[in-house]
Structures are given as structure tokens and as C-alpha cells.
Design an enzyme around this catalytic site. Structure first.
Site, PDB file in Angstrom:
ATOM      1  N   GLU A   1      61.189  53.859 119.617  1.00 37.54           N
ATOM      2  CA  GLU A   1      60.013  53.817 119.438  1.00 37.54           C
ATOM      3  C   GLU A   1      59.119  54.299 120.176  1.00 37.54           C
ATOM      4  OE1 GLU A   1      59.309  49.626 117.427  1.00 37.54           O
ATOM      5  OE2 GLU A   1      60.983  50.570 115.631  1.00 37.54           O
TER       6      GLU A   1
ATOM      7  N   GLU B   1      53.901  55.229 115.507  1.00 37.30           N
ATOM      8  CA  GLU B   1      53.942  54.075 114.485  1.00 37.30           C
ATOM      9  C   GLU B   1      52.335  53.815 114.506  1.00 37.30           C
ATOM     10  OE1 GLU B   1      56.102  50.882 116.720  1.00 37.30           O
ATOM     11  OE2 GLU B   1      55.112  49.778 115.235  1.00 37.30           O
TER      12      GLU B   1
ATOM     13  N   GLY C   1      59.012  41.024 127.749  1.00 35.00           N
ATOM     14  CA  GLY C   1      59.651  42.455 127.623  1.00 35.00           C
ATOM     15  C   GLY C   1      58.481  42.689 126.616  1.00 35.00           C
ATOM     16  N   HIS C   2      57.802  42.447 125.789  1.00 37.30           N
ATOM     17  CA  HIS C   2      57.118  42.356 124.947  1.00 37.30           C
ATOM     18  C   HIS C   2      55.323  42.439 125.250  1.00 37.30           C
ATOM     19  CE1 HIS C   2      54.310  44.634 121.506  1.00 37.30           C
ATOM     20  NE2 HIS C   2      55.817  45.101 121.048  1.00 37.30           N
TER      21      HIS C   2
ATOM     22  N   CYS D   1      55.612  44.210 111.827  1.00 37.71           N
ATOM     23  CA  CYS D   1      54.551  44.216 112.330  1.00 37.71           C
ATOM     24  C   CYS D   1      53.303  45.162 112.029  1.00 37.71           C
ATOM     25  CB  CYS D   1      54.894  44.818 113.937  1.00 37.71           C
ATOM     26  SG  CYS D   1      55.670  46.823 113.665  1.00 37.71           S
TER      27      CYS D   1
END
Lengths: 675, 675
Positions: free
Chosen positions: B345, B361, B219-220, B441
Site C-alpha cells: 500500500e 488509499e 511500526g505504524h 480504517c
């Protein structure tokens, strides 16, 4: 405050709107909107989501019958929260319960109010019969103690008045009172007025400063002004006192809404944060800045102005002036729109007036007109009428398609359709008007405003007729028991010629004629031997008016370039075009894609062009400007070192802002960059 | 694709960074960030919210011991969803359970990766001992079957790999693999690499195209590139094949995530809408536009480039090029920032690059550097290095305060602090950097990027050393078994002098020197008898390099005025200032309030001024411009007819964008209006 000078709207019976421009709008209301909305209230519009409004009244009425039939054996429904909006699981499978938003009742009341204004000017037996049928439904739904809100009647009256913050009972009452007074004044019928007075008594028994009474106030304001209107129609001071109680109690600490919602009180959160949305963050007399939900704000301030006038309350009036200035000097769009942010449909901070994410709800501009008219009643200064006119001709009219069949809630000043579809921050901005909404506040609000436009165009005191808006009409002015007729002929908003014919009776009275901000280089012809005075933007002409007199005014209708206060970050370096009261905008359909590439020449005059948009004739404007050309090099990359801009001279085409989006989805822009 | 030309980063052991500018940054990482983050992982920062990361590993380890002690009598925890982020009710009263975000494990892995790079260049026994202790915690938490994710180990492994879309197990694995390879390369230690290989085998047994295996994918994303790295470190093709499986399976229809989340499949919603966020809306080879969560996107594209290179997969490489162009030509800020919207994002639509609501980001720009380096490995074209440099010197560096003690997630190009505090649409935009985040993160990602900066500055093929970024350092280049030393001295980013000293051994090799977009009018001195060629923005100097040779480059460091493609609506009529790779901005502290009132003169050159900001010396810029003066009349109202603008000539003061917000909260603006 000098109450000898107060002025009031005239009964619509004494006004006949003959204006070319406004007759069209009023015909739309009468022939399109009122019949359409009746169908909508009855869930008879095939493509639109059902309202359930009439249905709720019927269900409540049947419950009442059942209660009468069963007597003590009747089991009252006991309240459990069904949700803010309740929809049937399957629309075909409707149960005997309440559907729609908690404030759904108000839609019927707004419709009746609009019908009342219409009937007062255009008697219509069939429409009156329909209205009487609707009123009977309301009568049947009312409880023995006067209580009247179908949401709680159906879901459980045991919780009535326990969620003032969110559940709009007093809001619905306010709309009921507005409708009832209007209907009584239009038809002489007392039925709905009685219903209203019974509910008002019920509310007055529950709320008030006396010990043991509830210290709450409306979460969504309107009852404040509606109660003053009810007082002025009936002379019953209970209603004025109740309005005054709601106003004075609002925002006092400890907060009533905290008591009602202990669960939402969070540590470290000031009431300022919790209740700004409701204008209940501090006592109203301390409020210097317009904040929170813009419609709520406009309604509250209108009620405050009404109460200040009736109670000759100087501190309350001072607060109104402060709030007015806050809106008009720091928080209003050039279109008369208010509500800079969709978050809370609210006023944003000072000078924060984004064009593309604006909320600027149609209803909010209507509420600004309410507020303006009330400020004019206390003190006729043209600056109030200027704003009233601005809101009316731009944001309010923009709320409705030229054919009266679709509506905007949100009236942005800049639209780039791709952004509205792809940027979730702009999903509230619709690119074309919509048919009917589940939360249908704006269309019926438009109907009641437009059909009572005479209440905003003219007011009177004993010896003076005020002309605030140049709307053509025939007005009866009573002076010393005699009736003079004033016949206004106006070519506005497209031309600046106004003729006022007076059929006087030899009595002395004053015509108070507003000098608009945009037309202070006016010319006056006639009014020969009248005593003239100019005060606060009104020209006062006093004389004994005889038969067949005439005064003519000529307002220069020059194309004006406006700039905003440089503190408005969104419009720096940009210009907006106005002519008379009309704000203009560019549309893609006339100017091609990427409106942001267009600039206005610094000099070079414009010219007016008469044209038709969606069948309606209006004045458009052409201005000299240029289009920035995108070179191939520029197109290939995102960034490049500056070079001489390539541009081509073009005529920029402007149409009235209110007429935008009547030719399909496309880009629109009010503010244009200057070269 | 021509794999003879592929180039790779050099082991950090063969690089010593001696650069004045970058040594400062690397010292911050080593002396401030790595120790600080270790404390944060251990919940020892008083003012910051606890991480619980190390604690989770300890809890998982104790569970393992218990399992071994009890044998069959051990009752495995059975999974119930505890929430995406779990916090203890009372921090003092911690239970034996998992706390923090579901991806909390990755923070330790990122820290170990940064430590590895640091150790490789700066051996430090104490730090290594700390890292080994941390690695032991990881070893203890791993399951017998190789599975390793404390969230599921603690909450119930029976649901492992059942929520790939939201729960980041494969993401944590990816960071583990990055850390393990880095740590192995730095220290020679196999422990963490073995852990990783065991987990990789466990994953490969679960996922794959073989019948009966799960057809899911992360998913990521990050596992895709991490698996290639693991393959390149170990030679085990299982990992390359697994990466390739994840890449090929992604976005195929029927959607795996639909199967996993039938509850979120809504009628009429295309997979396009549901999975754009995850770049799983269509097969990756069909993706022409960069969409969705920007960090996820950057990681996926990096993995695709890695796989394309290792598998010589032309169609995958073509997709990478398309996606690169989509980003760089339509979706990238001038600061190398990506992610135009905070909603998701994510990348916004083409040319939608708002300055004040940007997400941009820090991690997204790091991911863009990853992608750029990988594209350079396949095909050394300076346009990739230009973007890598832009992201590094601007958005990436902006992510960290000059003292290394606070961090930005979001790197806007325009800040008006009042808006960030009062406009809920801008609450994601912080006006000052923050200490530590629950979702941490960016800081550890910064640490691992900066401490491995040599991997981005230089790469090599057998016979060529590529210099992509002008970062001073001493590099060992092996040619035919002999080692040449290349000593780069750079005065960038403030000055344009670069000296390259070569201690050759008489072997023939090529120095491939990037010619930056901003410095293509360079001067080359020396390199006498070398064969010269210029290809795709690189200058190739080939000769047999002898002892004590020197090549000098001079890049003109002129102040550049840049414009965006006119289709970028937010920057129309505006200019940005750059010098070398550095983007400049104006701050309120230097220019006064209301930066939007400032304009740049159309002509008039600027001048550089050396100055200190928060203790760090850098080059600032002064440009001629003017400030619009707000007259009293303008101040009193919102709108007025245009008149001649009143303005005063001022010097506009620009500082490097990355250094903004180091002198307290204030307004900031990259794009300045032109006069």
C-alpha cells in the site's frame, strides 16, 4: 477432415539445413547449448544452481541395485512429501535422496531429444556415446514393473500416481516418449524406446476407461501428444487409446483432481476456478476459450490435434479450431507470444495483452508452434504457418541470447528496467537473459525445437512437399520409389528472394509453397508448365519435375506498420513495426532514455540499415519520428495546463525484437505511439 | 523558521460551517456515518463482518474486575501469538478472548474523535451519552499502570511493547490521544484525557533516550503527531519530548526492528529493503524520498512537521520540505491520491503512477491533508493548500458514496471492471464501494476528517485569519480581547463567487486569503482602504475592520486541460480535465463501453451542465471528442496494417471524479487520450 490430405514432417535424415540464418542458430544449439546443458544436468556449471537431474537418476539406479542385491530384505522407501522443490541444506553434504523440482527428470529427456535431432543431422560419435551413457542411467533407474520417475522411486513408489495434478509424473513420461522416439529415429537404437514402451504399458495398466482403472489425467499436459507420437513410431494402438482416454476424461465432472485433492475443494468455488489453470475445468470439446497455464494449454491442444488426426475425430478437431481462434484472435501478442499474465503463467482474458507485465514464456510460444504444425498437418492453411513463423522468429528466438549462452523465460514487449527492479508486479520480467534456471524448462525446450526446425519448415504427403517456412535446405522427396532433391535457397528473414532448385526424376508431384500473410504480393518466376492453384494461402505447383528445374519467388520486404484490434487497451494509439516475419523494437542503447517519449511520424517511410548486433549481422530499420522534449517548467512539477508540445525530429532506430537485450540492460519497447 | 508567524487551527466552537456543499457532507457524517459506525463497532450490522471492537473493551474490562476481585490469586494471561487477525471459529460461539485485527481498538478512538468534532458544532445529548458509555468501557479496560491496549490486556500483557513493528500498540495510543484531546476540547470532559495521560506516562516510562529505557518507536506512525497534540492541549513537555524521541530514534542503525525481529534479518538485505515500508530505513532527517506505506508516511511527516514547529527544529523542517516535494513533484496522482502500488500500500518509485492498479488509499490522502495543514501552519504557502484542496475534493471525497453508506479504500484513476474481476493484479481495485470492512480504517478516518473540516479550511495567528479553503462558514476571530465575526459565503466548487462579510470591532487584523493555483486570475472587489500584499499565494488584507464590511472575490471557473510531467509513463499523450479544484472523469454509464476508444479534440471548448447524480446536484462537463470505430475487419483479427482511423464525433461527458461509481459498476477513466 480428409485424411488423404494429411501431411507429416519428414525424417530429419532427409533434410539438410543449409540456411544462412538458421545454420547459425543450429550451430549454437550443437556447439553451445547441448554441451552446456549436459554440464548443467551434471551440476558442473560453477555459477548456476545445481540441477541434480543426473544425480537423481544415479541415486534411483543405486536403489535398484540394492533392491536386487537384498531381494525380499530390501525395505522400500515410504513416501512422505518432501516439497515441490527440494534443495540440500548444505550443497556439499548431499544425501542419497531426490533433489530439485519434482519434474527434474524431464530435463534429461529434453536434452536427449535435442541430441537425437542433432545426431540425425550431424553424426557425432562422442556425443552419441555420452547420450548412451545417459540412457543407461535411465535404464538402470527403471523399475521392474516399468515405472520410471526418480522422484517417486527415491521418495517412495507407494504414492506413485497419487498426485497427478501437481507432480508431473505423466509430464516426465511425455518428455521421455518424445526423446525415445527421436533417439530411435536418429540412431536406430531401441534401448530408450523399449524403456518407454515398458513405462507406457505400466501407465496403460493403471489408467483407462475400463472398470477398476484410475480415471486420472496429467496435471501438466504433454503425454497426450507424446503418446500419439509413440503410437505413430511403433504402430501400437494402446498408446493412441491411452492418449485419447486422457483427452476425453479431462475436465469431466466430478473432477478427478477434486478426488485427488479434497482439501482444496472450497465451498462456492466452481471447478472452473479450480482447474482452468490445468485446462481441466470442462471437457475439452466444450472448451471454446484458451485459458490457464499457457504452456500446458499449448501442449494439450497439440495433443488434441494429433489425436483428432489419427482418430479422424471431427468434434475434437472442431474444438482445436475454436481454441486456435481464441488464441490467435484474442490472446496472442504481435510477437507470437502467449500468456498475458504471470499469475499462473497464464492466458489472461480476451484482449488483455499488457506489454510490460506480459509472461509470454518462451516455452509457450514453442507450444504454439507445436499446435500450429499439427493444425497444418490436418489442413494446410497458411494462417497456421503465419503464426508458427511469427512465434519462431520473435518470441522463440528472443528466448536465447545471440551467443546461445543465456536465456529468457519471459519475453515482454516493453521493459523499463527501474520498474522491473522496484515494482514487485514485474519481478518476473528480467531485463537481461539468465544463465541457467533451477526450473530449466525453456533452454532445453529451445534446444529440441531449434534442432528439429526441419520438422516445422517442411512436411509432406505422398505426392506433395509443403514448404511452410522459407528456411534454406536440401530435401529428399520420395515419389513412386524415386527420390527427387529439392534445394531451397532463401535470403529470409532479411531479404525476400527464394530460389527452389528441383532435381526431379520425371515423376509428378506437387510443391506446395506457402504465401505468407506479409508477402501476398509475391512474384513467381519459373515453374513454366506446372499446373498452378492457390488454396488457403498455399501455391500448389504440380508437374512432372525434371532435372535442374528452378522456381524463384520474390517477396516484397516492405516495412509494415501494424496496429492491434482497438479492443486491446494496451496498444491503443500505438504502432508496431514489422518487416517480413520479424517484429522490431526500439532499445534505449540506440534511442536514448525514456522510449515512451518517442513517437512515429504518421507518414514518412523507413529505411533498412544492415548492422551488427553482438557480432551478428542483421537488418535494422530507421523511421522518422520525434521526441517529446521535457521543458524546465514541466520537469519542476507533476501537472500543468496543456500547451503546445515541444518536440524534436529524430530518427527512431529499430532492431529485431529477438535481438533485444544483447547489449546490456536497457529500456525496450515494441509498440510506439503514433503522432 | 519564524515562530511568530506560526498559525493554528481554530477551536471548532468558533466555526460554524454554513457551506452548501460541505453541509451536505457534514450532515452525512452526523446522520449516517457516526450512527452506522457505532452499530458496526457493536457488531450490529447484519451484512458486514463483525468488528469485535467494543466487545474487546468489555472483555478487557471484565478481566480487570476479575483481577480486582481475586487480588493476588488472579492469574494473568500469558501471551501466545493468536495471529494478526483473529476470528471466532463459529461467530455464535464467542469466547472470552480478543477478536479482530491487532489494531481494532483504534476504530473506537476514531469514532470518538469524530463524535467530539460533531458535538463541538452540534451538541447532541443522546450522542454524548453514548460516547460517555464508550469512554467508560475504555476507563474500565485501562490497567493500573496506565497501560491500555485490549489486544495485549486480553492475550497477555507480559508481551506488551515487544512487537512494535507489527502490532500497532503505539498506533492505537496515537488514535486514543487524538480522540481524547478532541473530546476534551469539545465537551470539557477530562475523563478520556486523564486515561490518555496515564497511558502516555506509562509509555514515557518505558521508552526514551535515558539509559535502560526501550529504544523502540512505532511500526505504524501516528503517535508522533498525537503526542504533540497532547502536549499542546496539556502543556506537559513529557509528551513533546516523547514524540521527539520517537522521531529522532526512527531509522537509526542498528535498527531497533532488527533487534525485535532477528528472524527476519536476512543476509545481504539492507535495512533499506527491510524498513522502507515503515519509513524506518534511515534517520528521518536523511530521508529525501517518500517511500513505503503511504498512510504511515503521511502520518510520520505530519508528526515531524508538528515537532519541527514546536521545537523550532530547522533540520527536521528541512526534511519535511524535502519529503513534501518528493511526494508532490514525483509521487502524487492528479487527484491528490498517493500510494502508486498495492504492494505494501505504498509509494512507488518516482513518476510511477499507474492509473488502473493505483492504491491511492482514502486514508493516505487524509494523511496528506494532515501533512499539508501542518506545513501551512509553519509557513503559509498556497502550494500546500492547493494539494490539501486537491486531496480533499477528489480522493478523500471519492472514498465515500454520495449517500454516505459505502466506502472505497482504493481510489483508482481508471477502472475496467472485467480486469478487476479477472486479473489478480487488480483484485485490490473494487469497482463499487463496499459497506464496511474488517480492517475499517478508511470510513472512520473519513468521519473524523470531514467533521473537523474547519481545522483545515481556516487557521489563525494572533493578528491574522487564514482562509485556506473556500468553505462557507461563520468564524469568530478574537483580536485584542474583542471578537470579530467573519462570514464567508462560497459558491465553490461549482462557481467562483466568494463573499466575505466582516463584522469588525475597529481592531486591526489581517485576512489572509489563499489564491488557488487554479484561480490566480481572480478579481477582488471591496477591501477599500486595506493594505494589500501578496506573498506565496496568499493575499493579505490588513486594516481596522469596522462593522458590515465586505470583500468579494471572483475566481474564473474555466475548464482546464491538464497534462502530467512527460516522465509519467502512464499518462503520456493524455489529458485530464479539471474545473476549480475538481478533477473530472468519464464513466461508461454516460459514454458507453470501452472508454479507451474515446479521444479529446485538441481544440474545441467544453461546456458545463448542471445535473443530478444519485440525487446530488453537481456540475458536469461536455467536451468535443471522438470515438474510434472498430471496423469489421479489425474486429475479426488481432493485428492489421495501419489504415486511416475511422472515427465519429461525440460529446464526451465528464462527471466529478469523487462522484464516480454512484450509478452501479462501470468503466471509469480520468486520463483521456488526446487526438
Amino acid at each position: 477432415m480428409d485424411n488423404n490430405k494429411y501431411n507429416s514432417p519428414l525424417p530429419l535424415k532427409r533434410i539438410e539445413i543449409t540456411d544462412h540464418f538458421w545454420k547459425q542458430e543450429l550451430n549454437l544449439v550443437r556447439k553451445e547449448i547441448i554441451p552446456y546443458q549436459w554440464k548443467a544436468l551434471n551440476d558442473q556449471i560453477p555459477d548456476a544452481s545445481p540441477s541434480y537431474c543426473i544425480r537423481n537418476f544415479k541415486v534411483a539406479g543405486r536403489l535398484n541395485e540394492e533392491r536386487k542385491r537384498l531381494g525380499d530384505a530390501f525395505v522400500e522407501p515410504s513416501y512422505t512429501y518432501p516439497g515441490f522443490e527440494v534443495l540440500p541444506e548444505d550443497p556439499k553434504d548431499l544425501k542419497e535422496q531426490f533433489y530439485g523440482f519434482v519434474f527434474q527428470d524431464s530435463d534429461l529427456y529434453k536434452w536427449i531429444e535435442a541430441v537425437a535431432y542433432s545426431l540425425e543431422q550431424h553424426p557425432d560419435q562422442e556425443l552419441q556415446k555420452t547420450a548412451e551413457g545417459a540412457i543407461d542411467l535411465i535404464v538402470n533407474a527403471q523399475q521392474e514393473d516399468g515405472y520410471l520417475n526418480t522422484y517417486y522411486i527415491i521418495n517412495g513408489k507407494n504414492k506413485a500416481f497419487t498426485n497427478l495434478r501437481d507432480h508431473h509424473e505423466l509430464y516426465c513420461f511425455g518428455h521421455l516418449a518424445e526423446a525415445a522416439v527421436a533417439y530411435h529415429q536418429a540412431t536406430g537404437d531401441h534401448k530408450l524406446l523399449k524403456v518407454t514402451e515398458r513405462f507406457a504399458e505400466c501407465i496403460a495398466a493403471w489408467f483407462g476407461k475400463e472398470e477398476g482403472k484410475c480415471k486420472g489425467y496429467p496435471g501438466h499436459e504433454i503425454a497426450e501428444m507424446a503418446l500419439v507420437r509413440l503410437y505413430e513410431a511403433t504402430g501400437n494402438e494402446t498408446y493412441l487409446n491411452l492418449s485419447s482416454f486422457f483427452i476425453d476424461e479431462r475436465g469431466t465432472s466430478p473432477y478427478y483432481f477434486d478426488k485427488e485433492h479434497p482439501e482444496s475443494v472450497k465451498k462456492g468455488q466452481e471447478g472452473k476456478i479450480r482447474y482452468e489453470y490445468h485446462q481441466a475445468h470442462m471437457p475439452v470439446r466444450k472448451q471454446k476459450e484458451a485459458v490457464g497455464h499457457a504452456v500446458r494449454g499449448g501442449y494439450l491442444y497439440s495433443g488434441m490435434a494429433d489425436a483428432a488426426r489419427c482418430l479422424k475425430d471431427q468434434t475434437l478437431y472442431d474444438a482445436c479450431k475454436q481454441l486456435w481462434n481464441s488464441i490467435v484472435n484474442k490472446k496472442m501478442y504481435i510477437t507470437g507470444g502467449i500468456g498475458g499474465t504471470h499469475i499462473g503463467e497464464a492466458f489472461s482474458f480476451n484482449y488483455d495483452l499488457p506489454n510490460d507485465t506480459a509472461y509470454t514464456e518462451t516455452c509457450a510460444s514453442i507450444s504454439l508452434m507445436f499446435f500450429a504444425r499439427r493444425m497444418l498437418q490436418i489442413n494446410p492453411e497458411s494462417r497456421y504457418a503465419d503464426v508458427m513463423e511469427l512465434a519462431l522468429y520473435n518470441t522463440v528466438l528472443s528466448g536465447m541470447a545471440l551467443d546461445g549462452k543465456s536465456f529468457f523465460y519471459v519475453n515482454p514487449l516493453e521493459v523499463f528496467p527501474e520498474a522491473c527492479h522496484k515494482d514487485e508486479r514485474k519481478t518476473h520480467v528480467k531485463t537481461v537473459r539468465q544463465k541457467w534456471f533451477g526450473c530449466a524448462c525453456c533452454p532445453p525446450n529451445l534446444a529440441r525445437l531449434l534442432s528439429s526446425i526441419g520438422h516445422y519448415a517442411y512436411t509432406e504427403s505422398e505426392d506433395t512437399l509443403f514448404i511452410h517456412l522459407y528456411i534454406g535446405g536440401i530435401i529428399e522427396k520420395n515419389v513412386n520409389g524415386k527420390t527427387a532433391q529439392i534445394n531451397i535457397h532463401s535470403t529470409l528473414p532479411w531479404n525476400g528472394e527464394v530460389g527452389i532448385k528441383i532435381q526431379g526424376t520425371g515423376e509428378v508431384f506437387t510443391l506446395a509453397i506457402r504465401i505468407p500473410m506479409w508477402g501476398n504480393e509475391y512474384e513467381l518466376i519459373g515453374a513454366g508448365n506446372a499446373k498452378r492453384a492457390e488454396r488457403k494461402g498455399y501455391l500448389y505447383l504440380t508437374k512432372s519435375w525434371e532435372k535442374d528445374e528452378e522456381v524463384k519467388l520474390h517477396f516484397p520486404m516492405k516495412i509494415r506498420r501494424l496496429e492491434a484490434n482497438p479492443l486491446v487497451r494496451e496498444t491503443i494509439g500505438k504502432i508496431a513495426i514489422m518487416r517480413g516475419p520479424i517484429v522490431y523494437c526500439m532499445e534505449e542503447v540506440d534511442n536514448g532514455k525514456n522510449l515512451h517519449l518517442l513517437c512515429l511520424n504518421n507518414n514518412g517511410t523507413g529505411e533498412t540499415v544492415e548492422r551488427k548486433i553482438a557480432g551478428t549481422t542483421m537488418t535494422s530499420i530507421q523511421m522518422d519520428g520525434f521526441r517529446q522534449i521535457i521543458s524546465q517548467e514541466e520537469e519542476a512539477t507533476l501537472y500543468h495546463e496543456t500547451w503546445e508540445e515541444q518536440k524534436e525530429a529524430v530518427k527512431l532506430s529499430f532492431v529485431p525484437y529477438y535481438a533485444w537485450a544483447n547489449r546490456g540492460e536497457n529500456e525496450m519497447q515494441v509498440w510506439v505511439r503514433k503522432a
